[in-house]
Design an enzyme around this catalytic site. Sequence first.
Site, PDB file in Angstrom:
ATOM      1  N   PRO A 193      25.559  44.310 106.515  1.00  0.00           N
ATOM      2  CA  PRO A 193      24.492  43.932 105.578  1.00  0.00           C
ATOM      3  C   PRO A 193      23.337  43.254 106.312  1.00  0.00           C
ATOM      4  O   PRO A 193      23.478  42.805 107.449  1.00  0.00           O
ATOM      5  CB  PRO A 193      25.203  42.954 104.621  1.00  0.00           C
ATOM      6  CG  PRO A 193      26.655  43.139 104.853  1.00  0.00           C
ATOM      7  CD  PRO A 193      26.811  43.591 106.261  1.00  0.00           C
ATOM      8  N   PRO A 194      22.181  43.163 105.672  1.00  0.00           N
ATOM      9  CA  PRO A 194      21.043  42.461 106.290  1.00  0.00           C
ATOM     10  C   PRO A 194      21.355  40.985 106.494  1.00  0.00           C
ATOM     11  O   PRO A 194      22.025  40.357 105.676  1.00  0.00           O
ATOM     12  CB  PRO A 194      19.908  42.660 105.278  1.00  0.00           C
ATOM     13  CG  PRO A 194      20.317  43.829 104.442  1.00  0.00           C
ATOM     14  CD  PRO A 194      21.804  43.800 104.387  1.00  0.00           C
ATOM     15  N   THR A 212      23.129  39.478 108.899  1.00  0.00           N
ATOM     16  CA  THR A 212      24.422  39.070 109.460  1.00  0.00           C
ATOM     17  C   THR A 212      24.361  38.836 110.960  1.00  0.00           C
ATOM     18  O   THR A 212      25.369  38.456 111.555  1.00  0.00           O
ATOM     19  CB  THR A 212      25.490  40.123 109.140  1.00  0.00           C
ATOM     20  OG1 THR A 212      25.013  41.427 109.507  1.00  0.00           O
ATOM     21  CG2 THR A 212      25.816  40.121 107.650  1.00  0.00           C
ATOM     22  N   GLY A 213      23.237  39.091 111.610  1.00  0.00           N
ATOM     23  CA  GLY A 213      23.092  38.760 113.023  1.00  0.00           C
ATOM     24  C   GLY A 213      23.275  39.917 113.969  1.00  0.00           C
ATOM     25  O   GLY A 213      23.682  39.711 115.119  1.00  0.00           O
ATOM     26  N   LYS A 214      22.952  41.133 113.539  1.00  0.00           N
ATOM     27  CA  LYS A 214      23.125  42.292 114.419  1.00  0.00           C
ATOM     28  C   LYS A 214      22.170  42.230 115.614  1.00  0.00           C
ATOM     29  O   LYS A 214      22.578  42.455 116.755  1.00  0.00           O
ATOM     30  CB  LYS A 214      22.909  43.585 113.620  1.00  0.00           C
ATOM     31  CG  LYS A 214      23.910  43.789 112.492  1.00  0.00           C
ATOM     32  CD  LYS A 214      23.699  45.094 111.768  1.00  0.00           C
ATOM     33  CE  LYS A 214      22.433  45.092 110.924  1.00  0.00           C
ATOM     34  NZ  LYS A 214      22.478  44.098 109.832  1.00  0.00           N
ATOM     35  N   GLU A 239      26.662  26.369  78.505  1.00  0.00           N
ATOM     36  CA  GLU A 239      27.245  26.131  79.818  1.00  0.00           C
ATOM     37  C   GLU A 239      28.647  25.543  79.718  1.00  0.00           C
ATOM     38  O   GLU A 239      29.525  25.884  80.510  1.00  0.00           O
ATOM     39  CB  GLU A 239      26.333  25.203  80.635  1.00  0.00           C
ATOM     40  CG  GLU A 239      24.942  25.764  80.907  1.00  0.00           C
ATOM     41  CD  GLU A 239      24.980  27.122  81.593  1.00  0.00           C
ATOM     42  OE1 GLU A 239      25.942  27.405  82.342  1.00  0.00           O
ATOM     43  OE2 GLU A 239      24.043  27.913  81.381  1.00  0.00           O
ATOM     44  N   ASP A 263      24.636  37.049  81.669  1.00  0.00           N
ATOM     45  CA  ASP A 263      26.096  37.113  81.535  1.00  0.00           C
ATOM     46  C   ASP A 263      26.536  38.495  81.057  1.00  0.00           C
ATOM     47  O   ASP A 263      27.536  39.044  81.544  1.00  0.00           O
ATOM     48  CB  ASP A 263      26.584  36.045  80.546  1.00  0.00           C
ATOM     49  CG  ASP A 263      26.183  34.639  80.973  1.00  0.00           C
ATOM     50  OD1 ASP A 263      26.080  34.411  82.192  1.00  0.00           O
ATOM     51  OD2 ASP A 263      25.963  33.796  80.093  1.00  0.00           O
ATOM     52  N   HIS A 265      31.121  28.350  79.208  1.00  0.00           N
ATOM     53  CA  HIS A 265      31.570  28.979  80.452  1.00  0.00           C
ATOM     54  C   HIS A 265      32.651  28.143  81.132  1.00  0.00           C
ATOM     55  O   HIS A 265      33.711  28.660  81.519  1.00  0.00           O
ATOM     56  CB  HIS A 265      30.382  29.138  81.425  1.00  0.00           C
ATOM     57  CG  HIS A 265      29.410  30.196  81.021  1.00  0.00           C
ATOM     58  ND1 HIS A 265      29.776  31.501  80.762  1.00  0.00           N
ATOM     59  CD2 HIS A 265      28.055  30.151  80.869  1.00  0.00           C
ATOM     60  CE1 HIS A 265      28.697  32.206  80.455  1.00  0.00           C
ATOM     61  NE2 HIS A 265      27.645  31.414  80.502  1.00  0.00           N
TER      62      HIS A 265
END
Length: 638
Positions: free
Chosen positions: A218-219, A221-223, A441, A517, A444
Amino acid sequence: MDEVKEPKKPLMTFWIIAMALLFLLNLVALPIAKSSQIQETDYGTFMKMTEEKKIDKVEIESNKILFTLKDDSNQKLQTVYETGLMDDAGLVERLYGAGAQFSSEIIEQQSPLLSFLLYWILPIVIFTVLGNIMRKKMLKNMTGDDSMTFGGGFGGLGMGKSNAKVYVKSSDGIKFSDVAGEEEAKENLQEIVTYLKNPTKYQEIGAKMPKGVLLVGPPGTGKTMLAKAVAGEADVPFFSMSGSEFVEMFVGMGAAKVRDLFKQAKEKAPCIVFIDEIDAIGGKRSSGGNYGGNDEREQTLNQLLTEMDGFEGNNGVIILAATNRPESLDAALTRPGRFDRRVPVELPDLKGREDILKVHAKKIKIADDIDFNKIARMAAGASGAELANIVNEAALRAVRDGRSFANESDMEESIEVVIAGYQKKNAILSDKEKLVVSYHEIGHALVAAMQDGTAPVQKITIIPRTSGALGYTMQVDKGNHYLVSKEELTSEIATLCGGRAAEEVEFNSISTGASNDIEKATKLARQMITQYGMSSDFGMVALETVNNQYLGGDASLACSPDTQTKIDQQVVRLVEQQHQKAVKILTENKRKMDELAQYLYEKETITGDEFMEILNRKPQLEDKSKAGAAAESESAPE
């Protein structure tokens, strides 16, 4: 790693020197003749000067008369007078009588060399310089390179140059120790470092290192950081280029850039070539006809495939590439012999998030008592880039509050900023809306607490946020959670329905506050049926295909229209069942819901510990009723 830039050639300096020499030659060899200036006068003044015999030279043209005066003949800057031509028959005789000299060139001419330079050479020079400046700007827009290099590249304009950024080792070069949370990826890449440092032991046994390593994930992540860390650990040059930089307006430019990039890499071997976002040029080729820019992209890909085939396994050049869309790459690019190894760079787990937070926290001033494990649990699902942003937001918040260091509350607030946005200071809810949000809230949180397998409540707030949320309930797992059961998923749907259910139980009405939700509950219910095989009607059948797993995981249905109708019916039924379950839980615990909602209404923000403390204690109304009943029994007559 320090970027190495090519020095620019000062061509403008050459032009200036050449022009100065030409003007100097003209001044020395052929001095400029005396200049003249023209002054207009009337015909009467001209006649008066003729009578006074002041006219020195005269030139009669078709529509005007030019003349000079005898008094100005010794001056360096001689004035030429101009007057209109009148119908005067005796003019010539009077001029002769006044001693005037007739001439055809009163205005002295410039030297031929100066005229040639001014009217021919100078315009050419100006247009050449302007053309070079315009070409420089065009090349910068197309290739990102603003050097005015003549040689090398396409058409002598430098368009075929790769423009790759070259990095060499620096005192603060990136190492594996600077990359946290990706231990498996670092372990896979460590072998590349070992080979670049000591290739002999691999050659002795006959082993060949992979020509290419593909970093997928994914974007954020430190590639890219991992690729630089490999170069930093191996102490070799590092060529970096984005896949989009190969794509050009002119056909053949991308292929020329590929050739130039690999040529530079061979000259600097051993080295590392890193191509970021390789899917820009490495996408799957279609079987149909291609038009326009598609041909350019495929030519670039074909050249890349050819160059990778031409690389020998022991020449010390390793190709690293990164992409978020590995499924879109051409099969010829990912086959063995080209990108032999695929290294997944996934989102960090709990331990990885904790390590990443500690690495970035070293760059700012922080308090000594920060619980990074707690912060990491709150930031579940965050990438390395998001965690770095959380730490930076905490430092910014500390500065806004006038403190010289960041504390744990800054970190927690930064996570909330990433999740729900900044607090809306100017958003003022009415008492009725504030009470509805409080019950929503608490609904939930109460439904979550009354079910097994749900994450504990960490925080509840009814302060509006810039994301549009009027409040939110944060739940935080105690550890990593890789497998989720059907019961846990249905409990999560019930928790999502808890907000709407609380509004119905308390106010016998519903509002628009449950839109997010509803979206999440519907998506989760559909995934249970179409992807996870948790429906008794369909069983273990994949009815949906996930596309771009690293870019949002969009899914497309792979079934008939009749099946789609049945899926929709089951989704509605599943969500409705969990909604009724939430209504039942809140109805049975209405006193607790009222007490908690009133407390949240007054405090606006409560912690999970406060929530559980109120939930576990006996209701005050119940205690008062029991006390009243006991008093009545004591006072009753025997």
